[in-house]
Design an enzyme around this catalytic site. Structure first.
Site, PDB file in Angstrom:
ATOM      1  CB  SER A 144      -1.032   0.020   1.125  1.00 12.94           C
ATOM      2  OG  SER A 144      -2.018   0.987   0.821  1.00 12.94           O
ATOM      3  CG  HIS A 164       1.468  15.474   4.654  1.00 11.91           C
ATOM      4  ND1 HIS A 164       1.623  15.761   3.318  1.00 11.91           N
ATOM      5  CD2 HIS A 164       0.602  14.444   4.723  1.00 11.91           C
ATOM      6  CE1 HIS A 164       0.871  14.945   2.608  1.00 11.91           C
ATOM      7  NE2 HIS A 164       0.240  14.135   3.436  1.00 11.91           N
ATOM      8  CB  CYS A 185      -2.424  -5.162   1.976  1.00  9.38           C
ATOM      9  SG  CYS A 185      -3.207  -3.781   1.128  1.00  9.38           S
TER      10      CYS A 185
END
Length: 128
Positions: free
Chosen positions: A63, A68, A83
């Site tokens: 995935s 940020h 996953c």
């Protein structure tokens, strides 16, 4: 596990300004966290904002890992969505805390794709 994956939302507070404002260093740290977790890197993209801040994502075959940063507040927001149940998210988070110099971390984990299949879903997707 009867879910397709886990989504970890982590908030890192009181981080080192210079570290989390350096997009190349943040990318290197994120890539190493992927390796430590056992996930498989496909591609990464990172960008430094002016005058400060970094955003980036590491696409993994399981995935993604995303970040940020707000260096002016000593803060990083990190998402780790994987996953299967073979990835060690805690190893990645411990490494990020150490490398960002964070003194306070808040973590929320949720299962994604909870399915009533009656069997455990053990898998580690393979990337192309």
């Amino acid at each position: 596990m009867n879910a397709l994956g886990k989504h970890v939302i982590a908030e890192f507070y009181e981080c080192d300004y210079e570290t989390i404002n350096n997009h190349e260093l943040v990318e290197d740290i994120m890539l190493k966290s992927v390796d430590l977790s056992g996930a498989t890197t496909i591609k990464s993209v990172f960008h430094r904002f002016s005058p400060y801040g970094v955003s980036g994502v590491v696409v993994v075959s399981e995935s993604h890992f995303a970040i940020h940063t707000w260096p002016e507040y000593g803060y990083c927001a990190v998402d780790v969505f994987t996953c299967g149940d073979l990835i060690d998210n805690q190893a990645a988070l411990d490494y990020l805390k150490e490398k960002f110099g964070s003194k306070n971390v808040s973590v929320v984990e949720m299962k994604r794709g909870v399915l009533n299949l009656g069997v455990d879903l053990h898998h580690k997707p393979v990337g192309n």
